[in-house]
Design an enzyme around this catalytic site. Structure first.
Site, short mmCIF file in Angstrom:
data_model
loop_
_atom_site.label_atom_id
_atom_site.label_comp_id
_atom_site.label_asym_id
_atom_site.label_seq_id
_atom_site.Cartn_x
_atom_site.Cartn_y
_atom_site.Cartn_z
N ARG A 120 0.74 -1.25 0.11
CA ARG A 120 0.15 0.06 -0.06
C ARG A 120 0.89 1.08 0.08
O ARG A 120 0.38 2.54 0.31
CB ARG A 120 -1.07 0.04 1.13
CG ARG A 120 -1.95 -1.15 1.17
CD ARG A 120 -3.22 -1.12 1.88
NE ARG A 120 -4.14 -2.13 1.60
CZ ARG A 120 -4.04 -3.21 2.09
NH1 ARG A 120 -3.23 -3.54 3.13
NH2 ARG A 120 -4.98 -4.30 1.72
N LYS A 124 3.39 11.17 -12.21
CA LYS A 124 2.49 9.98 -13.13
C LYS A 124 3.35 8.83 -12.99
O LYS A 124 4.77 8.64 -13.22
CB LYS A 124 2.18 10.73 -14.47
CG LYS A 124 1.10 11.73 -14.74
CD LYS A 124 0.90 11.74 -16.06
CE LYS A 124 0.01 12.96 -16.28
NZ LYS A 124 -0.36 12.95 -17.78
N GLU A 133 10.87 17.17 -26.20
CA GLU A 133 10.32 17.67 -25.31
C GLU A 133 10.81 18.87 -24.51
O GLU A 133 9.98 19.87 -24.22
CB GLU A 133 10.28 16.79 -23.95
CG GLU A 133 9.45 15.31 -24.44
CD GLU A 133 7.96 15.08 -24.23
OE1 GLU A 133 7.22 16.14 -24.09
OE2 GLU A 133 7.29 14.08 -24.92
N LYS A 174 8.07 22.47 -15.75
CA LYS A 174 6.93 21.56 -15.70
C LYS A 174 6.64 21.61 -14.22
O LYS A 174 5.44 21.33 -14.04
CB LYS A 174 7.71 19.97 -15.96
CG LYS A 174 6.56 19.08 -15.90
CD LYS A 174 6.63 17.77 -16.58
CE LYS A 174 5.58 16.81 -16.56
NZ LYS A 174 5.52 15.69 -17.13
N GLU A 182 -3.89 17.24 -13.75
CA GLU A 182 -4.54 17.39 -15.10
C GLU A 182 -5.79 17.74 -15.36
O GLU A 182 -6.56 16.80 -16.00
CB GLU A 182 -4.04 16.27 -15.93
CG GLU A 182 -3.85 16.66 -17.45
CD GLU A 182 -3.11 15.75 -18.11
OE1 GLU A 182 -3.47 15.39 -19.49
OE2 GLU A 182 -2.24 15.11 -17.69
N ARG A 197 -2.37 22.05 -17.17
CA ARG A 197 -1.44 20.67 -17.50
C ARG A 197 -1.51 20.23 -18.85
O ARG A 197 -0.85 19.57 -19.55
CB ARG A 197 -1.54 19.58 -16.54
CG ARG A 197 -0.38 18.57 -16.61
CD ARG A 197 -0.23 17.81 -15.20
NE ARG A 197 0.55 16.78 -15.20
CZ ARG A 197 1.02 16.05 -14.13
NH1 ARG A 197 0.56 16.32 -12.98
NH2 ARG A 197 1.88 14.95 -14.51
N ASN A 252 0.52 18.66 -23.36
CA ASN A 252 0.04 17.98 -24.53
C ASN A 252 0.51 18.39 -25.78
O ASN A 252 0.18 17.94 -26.62
CB ASN A 252 -1.40 17.68 -24.14
CG ASN A 252 -1.47 16.28 -24.33
OD1 ASN A 252 -0.39 15.33 -23.82
ND2 ASN A 252 -2.76 15.74 -24.70
N HIS A 264 1.23 16.41 -28.99
CA HIS A 264 0.90 14.99 -28.58
C HIS A 264 -0.15 14.24 -29.17
O HIS A 264 -0.23 12.99 -29.12
CB HIS A 264 1.13 14.82 -27.00
CG HIS A 264 2.36 14.78 -26.32
ND1 HIS A 264 3.40 15.93 -26.46
CD2 HIS A 264 3.16 13.97 -25.72
CE1 HIS A 264 4.29 15.45 -25.99
NE2 HIS A 264 4.29 14.41 -25.42
N HIS A 302 0.46 10.67 -30.46
CA HIS A 302 0.04 9.53 -30.10
C HIS A 302 -0.42 8.68 -31.19
O HIS A 302 -0.33 7.49 -31.14
CB HIS A 302 -0.86 9.92 -29.07
CG HIS A 302 -0.34 10.20 -27.87
ND1 HIS A 302 -0.93 11.04 -26.91
CD2 HIS A 302 0.87 10.02 -27.24
CE1 HIS A 302 -0.33 11.32 -25.85
NE2 HIS A 302 0.84 10.67 -25.84
N HIS A 318 8.78 8.32 -29.54
CA HIS A 318 7.95 9.14 -28.91
C HIS A 318 8.33 10.65 -29.27
O HIS A 318 7.63 11.30 -29.73
CB HIS A 318 7.75 8.98 -27.61
CG HIS A 318 6.89 9.97 -26.83
ND1 HIS A 318 5.64 10.02 -27.06
CD2 HIS A 318 7.25 11.07 -25.98
CE1 HIS A 318 5.07 11.10 -26.34
NE2 HIS A 318 5.81 11.81 -25.78
ZN ZN Z 1 5.83 13.27 -24.29
#
Ligand code: ZN
Ligand code: ADP
Length: 367
Positions: free
Chosen positions: A124, A146, A188, A230, A240, A244, A248, A251, A255, A267
């Protein structure tokens, strides 16, 4: 009927520090001792980063804990699965990890995401320290909390928000990084300049050669600045919901390009093309001046990142892939479009025609 309130309003302070330096491994002991960790330490790494860096890092960690063990897994995105999480959790139990143990990720984004997720659910929740070794992980995935793994249905579909106790970045790790992996992170880095910092964009324009030559001082400035940018976004919007979303940028199409290519396109490469595509859509809508758009494309190209798409990735395939983007909310795609260098806006209602137009311009032609 009896109503029992479960009041859980106590806010927990999950603040932590990100340290960025050059040849600073010797300082790891001092920095870690401030955290007053008590139990055993488990380094989670991959077979490449174990050889290159985790062995060295282990020696330093042995000064803060009597029991430091390493678990190394094969490199690669395929490892980001629930199966790996189960294997690692069982290994930890068999190696007598307990609730006082600390997990230390030494590796790129894959290792960071796996280890952070594991730390968030193992017994946990145990302490997590991130030591990112790729540029992508240093400037992006190690900031913001994340964690997660992939499903067959898509990337990062299972995970948690879980903050590390500390992020320790040495740009010296980047000295062994293959060029392709380095550029993967550069996309990035450039993104931060375009979305939120004109001066940083100019700094990048002035330092292309030094960055590509991996000049340590310039890298420390670059990595630490990206972490600060960031950090500013994440502090305002940890889970998000709004701000935030600007991260993206590039992106939405990226994606789709990644999945249309069965993840053969990396990526960062996909993000580079995605940023140019979003810029083209913005040019079409007269949101951005063509001169600013050209500057964006030029900088991406100077770093050796792609500004065009291979003809064999059809615009249909890419457009159809957009509907699977998990960032889509209530059936509406949010597009982050540049207004000028250092500033973006979030737009909905971009038509299929506009996207098709931008993608076809990217196939072979330039801005
Ligand atoms: Zn990215
Ligand atoms: P990302 O941060 O792009 O998600 P990964 O975790 O997939 O990266 O790592 C990409 C590849 O680079 C992996 O094969 C990993 O073993 C390797 N790698 C990570 N850090 C280094 C480094 N500092 N030097 C050399 N190779 C590295």
């Amino acid at each position: 009927m009896t109503r029992i309130e479960v009041s859980l309003k106590k806010l927990e302070d999950r603040s932590y520090s990100i340290f960025v330096g050059h040849r600073c491994l010797a300082e790891l002991e001092r920095i870690l001792s401030e955290l007053e960790l008590k139990g055993s330490v488990f380094i989670v790494t991959d077979d490449n980063t174990n050889e290159l860096w985790a062995r060295k890092i282990k020696k330093h960690l042995e000064h803060i804990s009597e029991c430091v063990k390493t678990i190394s897994i094969p490199p690669g995105e395929e490892q980001k699965s629930l199966r790996t999480i189960e294997k690692l959790a069982r290994k930890l139990i068999n190696m007598e990890a307990d609730r006082t143990s600390t997990l230390v990720a030494v590796g790129g984004g894959v290792i960071g995401d796996i280890t952070g997720f594991l730390a968030s659910i193992f017994l946990r929740g145990v302490a997590f320290i991130n030591i990112p070794t790729t540029l992508l992980a240093q400037v992006d995935s190690s900031v913001g909390g994340k964690t997660g793994v992939d499903l067959v249905e898509g990337k990062n579909l299972v995970g948690t928000f879980y903050q590390p106790r500390l992020v320790f970045t040495d740009v010296d790790f980047l000295s062994t990084l293959p060029r392709e992996e380095f550029l993967n992170g550069m996309a990035e880095v450039i993104k931060y300049g375009i979305i939120m910092d004109y001066d940083f964009f100019e700094f990048l324009e002035a330092n292309v050669e030094k960055i590509l030559g991996r000049d340590p001082d310039v890298l420390v400035k670059t990595v630490s600045h990206c972490c600060k940018l960031k950090r500013n976004v994440v502090e305002d919007d940890e889970k998000e919901s709004g701000l935030r979303r600007i991260l993206n940028f590039g992106h939405t199409i990226a994606h789709s390009v990644e999945s249309a290519s069965n993840y053969r396109v990396k990526h960062g490469w996909a993000v580079a093309v995605g940023m140019v595509a979003a810029t083209l859509i913005a040019v079409g809508r007269e949101i951005i001046e063509p001169d600013d758009a050209r500057r964006i494309e030029t900088l991406i190209g100077r770093f050796g990142l792609p500004v065009s798409l291979p003809e064999n990735l059809s615009s249909e395939l890419i457009i159809n892939g957009l509907s699977f983007d998990k960032k889509r909310r209530k059936g509406v795609l949010h597009w982050v479009l540049p207004r000028k260098i250092g500033s973006v806006e979030v737009v909905t209602g971009i038509t299929r025609g506009e996207i098709k137009n931008a993608i076809e311009k990217l196939q072979g032609k330039s801005l």
